[in-house]
Design an enzyme around this catalytic site. Structure first.
Site, PDB file in Angstrom:
ATOM      1  N   TYR A  50       0.856  -1.186   0.000  1.00  0.00           N
ATOM      2  CA  TYR A  50       0.000   0.000   0.000  1.00  0.00           C
ATOM      3  C   TYR A  50       0.889   1.231   0.000  1.00  0.00           C
ATOM      4  O   TYR A  50       1.834   1.322   0.782  1.00  0.00           O
ATOM      5  CB  TYR A  50      -0.884  -0.004   1.252  1.00  0.00           C
ATOM      6  CG  TYR A  50      -1.810   1.192   1.372  1.00  0.00           C
ATOM      7  CD1 TYR A  50      -2.895   1.343   0.514  1.00  0.00           C
ATOM      8  CD2 TYR A  50      -1.600   2.161   2.353  1.00  0.00           C
ATOM      9  CE1 TYR A  50      -3.754   2.427   0.627  1.00  0.00           C
ATOM     10  CE2 TYR A  50      -2.456   3.251   2.482  1.00  0.00           C
ATOM     11  CZ  TYR A  50      -3.528   3.381   1.614  1.00  0.00           C
ATOM     12  OH  TYR A  50      -4.371   4.459   1.738  1.00  0.00           O
ATOM     13  N   ASP A 145       9.291   2.941   0.038  1.00  0.00           N
ATOM     14  CA  ASP A 145       8.200   3.582   0.761  1.00  0.00           C
ATOM     15  C   ASP A 145       8.343   3.198   2.228  1.00  0.00           C
ATOM     16  O   ASP A 145       7.925   2.124   2.647  1.00  0.00           O
ATOM     17  CB  ASP A 145       6.849   3.147   0.200  1.00  0.00           C
ATOM     18  CG  ASP A 145       5.693   3.840   0.915  1.00  0.00           C
ATOM     19  OD1 ASP A 145       5.961   4.581   1.896  1.00  0.00           O
ATOM     20  OD2 ASP A 145       4.535   3.632   0.511  1.00  0.00           O
ATOM     21  N   LYS A 173       3.777   8.998   9.011  1.00  0.00           N
ATOM     22  CA  LYS A 173       3.494   8.371  10.305  1.00  0.00           C
ATOM     23  C   LYS A 173       4.448   8.847  11.409  1.00  0.00           C
ATOM     24  O   LYS A 173       4.277   9.930  11.925  1.00  0.00           O
ATOM     25  CB  LYS A 173       3.452   6.848  10.141  1.00  0.00           C
ATOM     26  CG  LYS A 173       2.317   6.488   9.155  1.00  0.00           C
ATOM     27  CD  LYS A 173       1.933   5.059   9.027  1.00  0.00           C
ATOM     28  CE  LYS A 173       0.680   4.980   8.152  1.00  0.00           C
ATOM     29  NZ  LYS A 173       0.734   4.094   7.027  1.00  0.00           N
TER      30      LYS A 173
HETATM   31  C1  LIG Z   1       0.083   4.609   5.629  1.00  0.00           C
HETATM   32  C2  LIG Z   1       0.923   4.399   4.433  1.00  0.00           C
HETATM   33  C3  LIG Z   1       0.884   5.277   3.342  1.00  0.00           C
HETATM   34  C4  LIG Z   1      -0.103   6.416   3.265  1.00  0.00           C
HETATM   35  O1  LIG Z   1       0.131   7.370   4.228  1.00  0.00           O
HETATM   36  P1  LIG Z   1      -1.074   8.376   4.635  1.00  0.00           P
HETATM   37  O2  LIG Z   1      -0.423   9.332   5.586  1.00  0.00           O
HETATM   38  O3  LIG Z   1      -2.139   7.522   5.245  1.00  0.00           O
HETATM   39  O4  LIG Z   1      -1.519   9.031   3.389  1.00  0.00           O
HETATM   40  C5  LIG Z   1       1.766   5.079   2.305  1.00  0.00           C
HETATM   41  N1  LIG Z   1       2.652   4.065   2.326  1.00  0.00           N
HETATM   42  C6  LIG Z   1       2.724   3.190   3.352  1.00  0.00           C
HETATM   43  C7  LIG Z   1       3.747   2.126   3.337  1.00  0.00           C
HETATM   44  C8  LIG Z   1       1.851   3.327   4.439  1.00  0.00           C
HETATM   45  O5  LIG Z   1       1.921   2.447   5.440  1.00  0.00           O
END
Ligand SMILES: *Cc1c(COP(=O)(O)O)cnc(C)c1O
Length: 336
Positions: A50, A145, A173
Site C-alpha cells: 500500500y 516507501d 506516520k
Molecule cells: C500509511 C501508508 C501510506 C499512506 O500514508 P497516509 O499518511 O495515510 O496518506 C503510504 N505508504 C505506506 C507504506 C503506508 O503504510
C-alpha cells in the site's frame, strides 16, 4: 530545517528532503519526480503493498483495500492504472520479466521494504539487493516507501537494516508524531528537479508547518535515546514469540514475524512470502480472535492484513499481560 537535518543524519540516502502533509502526498510526489527524471511512465509495485490512495497506487493495493477485497478502486481511469504493473513481493524473476517485456519503460520500482499493509511480510535476503541491481542496470529508480518502516524498524529505517540504498525514500506516520506529516527525499540530483529549483511541480499550503515539525522533532528526539530501538525490538520479539507459542499449543498453524516494533501474525503454516500466501491464512479465525481479544481489553489491528506496532509506552508487564490475554482469546476463538 532542524527536522530535515535529523532525517538526513538518520538516513544518509536522503541527501535532500521535502516535507508534505501525508504519506499519500509523499508517494505521489516521489513517483511524479521519478517519471520526470527518467522520462518514463510505468511504475512497478508489488501485490499487497500500500502506498497511499494516489490513483496510480490503487492497483492490487494492501491495507484497507486488501481487507475489503477490492482489486482496484472505481474512479481510477484504466489508462492510468495500465501504467502500474504489479508483481508478487519477493519474486525477483517476475520483476526481471517485467523489465524484459517493457524495456526502457519502467520509471521506478516502489516497494514497502518490509510489507506492513498485508499483515507483516519480510523480504528474502536477496530481494532488495536484486531490485537495486536491476534498477541500476535499467536506469529505473528504486523508491523505498518507508512511511511505515521509517524510524520504526531501525533508527535509519529499513534501508539501514537491509543495507540497501534507495534513490528516493518516502516517509510519514512516525515522522509526524501523530500530526499530519509526510516527507520524500533522496539523491540531491533528483530532488533538485523539484520546483522552485527545477521544473517538477509540487507544493502544499500547510507543508512544513511549525506545529507538525515540532511534533516530528519531539518524536525523533524520543527515539534517539540510547537503547530505544533495542528495548522496543526485544519486547516485540517477546510478544510475537508468545503469540506463536500459544497458537502452537492450541494446535493452530501459525506464522509470526517482526522487524523492530513492526509485527504480524498469520494463522497458516507458512512460509508467507507474498500476499497470495497471506490470503491463504485463516482470516475467519483471525476475526474471531480479534473480537475475543477486544473483550479482554487488547485491541489488535482489525484485519489479518494490517500489521501491529509495539510502542515504547508498552511496558514489559503490558507485553506479558497481552500474551496471556491473546492466549485466552485464541482458546475462545477456537470454541474451547
Ligand atoms: C500509511 C501508508 C501510506 C499512506 O500514508 P497516509 O499518511 O495515510 O496518506 C503510504 N505508504 C505506506 C507504506 C503506508 O503504510
Amino acid at each position: 530545517m532542524q527536522l530535515a537535518e535529523l532525517v538526513r543524519r538518520r538516513m544518509p540516502s536522503v541527501e535532500m528532503v521535502r516535507f508534505v502533509n501525508s504519506g499519500t502526498e509523499a508517494t505521489m510526489a516521489a513517483v511524479r519526480l521519478a517519471r520526470a527524471a527518467t522520462k518514463r511512465d510505468v511504475i512497478l509495485k508489488f501485490v499487497g503493498c500500500y502506498h497511499g490512495h494516489g490513483d496510480s497506487f490503487l492497483v492490487k493495493a494492501g491495507s484497507g483495500v486488501a481487507t475489503l477485497g477490492l482489486p482496484d478502486s472505481p474512479g481510477v481511469p484504466g489508462a492510468l492504472a495500465s501504467l502500474t504493473v504489479t508483481v508478487p513481493f519477493n519474486d525477483v524473476a517476475a520483476v526481471e520479466d517485467v523489465f524484459r517485456q517493457r524495456p526502457q519503460q519502467i520509471a521506478a520500482v516502489i516497494v514497502e521494504p518490509y510489507v506492513g499493509n498485508a499483515g507483516f511480510i519480510a523480504p528474502d535476503a536477496e530481494f532488495h539487493p536484486a531490485l537495486r541491481a536491476l534498477c541500476d542496470r535499467t536506469g529505473a529508480l528504486l523508491i523505498f516507501d518507508e512511511v511505515m518502516t521509517g524510524f520504526r524498524v531501525a533508527p535509519g529505517g529499513a534501508q539501514e537494516r537491509l543495507g540497501v540504498r534507495p534513490d528516493l525514500t518516502t516517509l510519514g506516520k512516525i515522522i509526524g508524531g501523530g500530526m499530519p506529516v509526510g516527507a520524500y527525499g533522496g539523491r540531491a540530483d533528483l530532488m533538485r528537479l523539484i520546483a522552485p529549483e527545477g521544473p517538477v511541480y509540487q507544493a502544499g499550503t500547510l507543508s512544513g508547518n511549525p506545529v507538525a515539525m515540532a511534533a516530528g522533532l519531539a518524536t525523533l528526539g524520543e527515539t534517539s535515546r540510547p537503547g530505544f530501538y533495542e528495548t522496543l525490538e526485544e519486547r516485540t520479539a517477546r510478544l510475537v514469540a508468545g503469540i506463536g507459542d500459544a497458537a502452537r499449543r492450541h494446535g493452530v498453524p501459525v506464522t509470526v514475524g517482526h522487524a523492530g516494533s513492526l509485527w504480524g501474525v498469520y494463522f497458516t503454516a507458512g512460509p508467507v512470502r507474498d500476499f497470495a500466501q497471506a490470503q491463504r491464512s485463516d482470516t475467519a479465525l483471525f476475526a474471531r480472535w480479534h473480537g475475543a481479544a477486544l473483550e479482554r481489553g487488547v485491541f489488535l489491528a482489525p484485519s489479518a492484513f494490517e500489521a501491529g506496532f509495539v510502542s515504547s509506552a508498552h511496558t514489559d508487564a503490558d507485553i506479558a499481560h497481552t500474551v496471556t490475554a491473546l492466549d485466552a482469546a485464541l482458546a475462545q476463538a477456537l470454541g474451547r
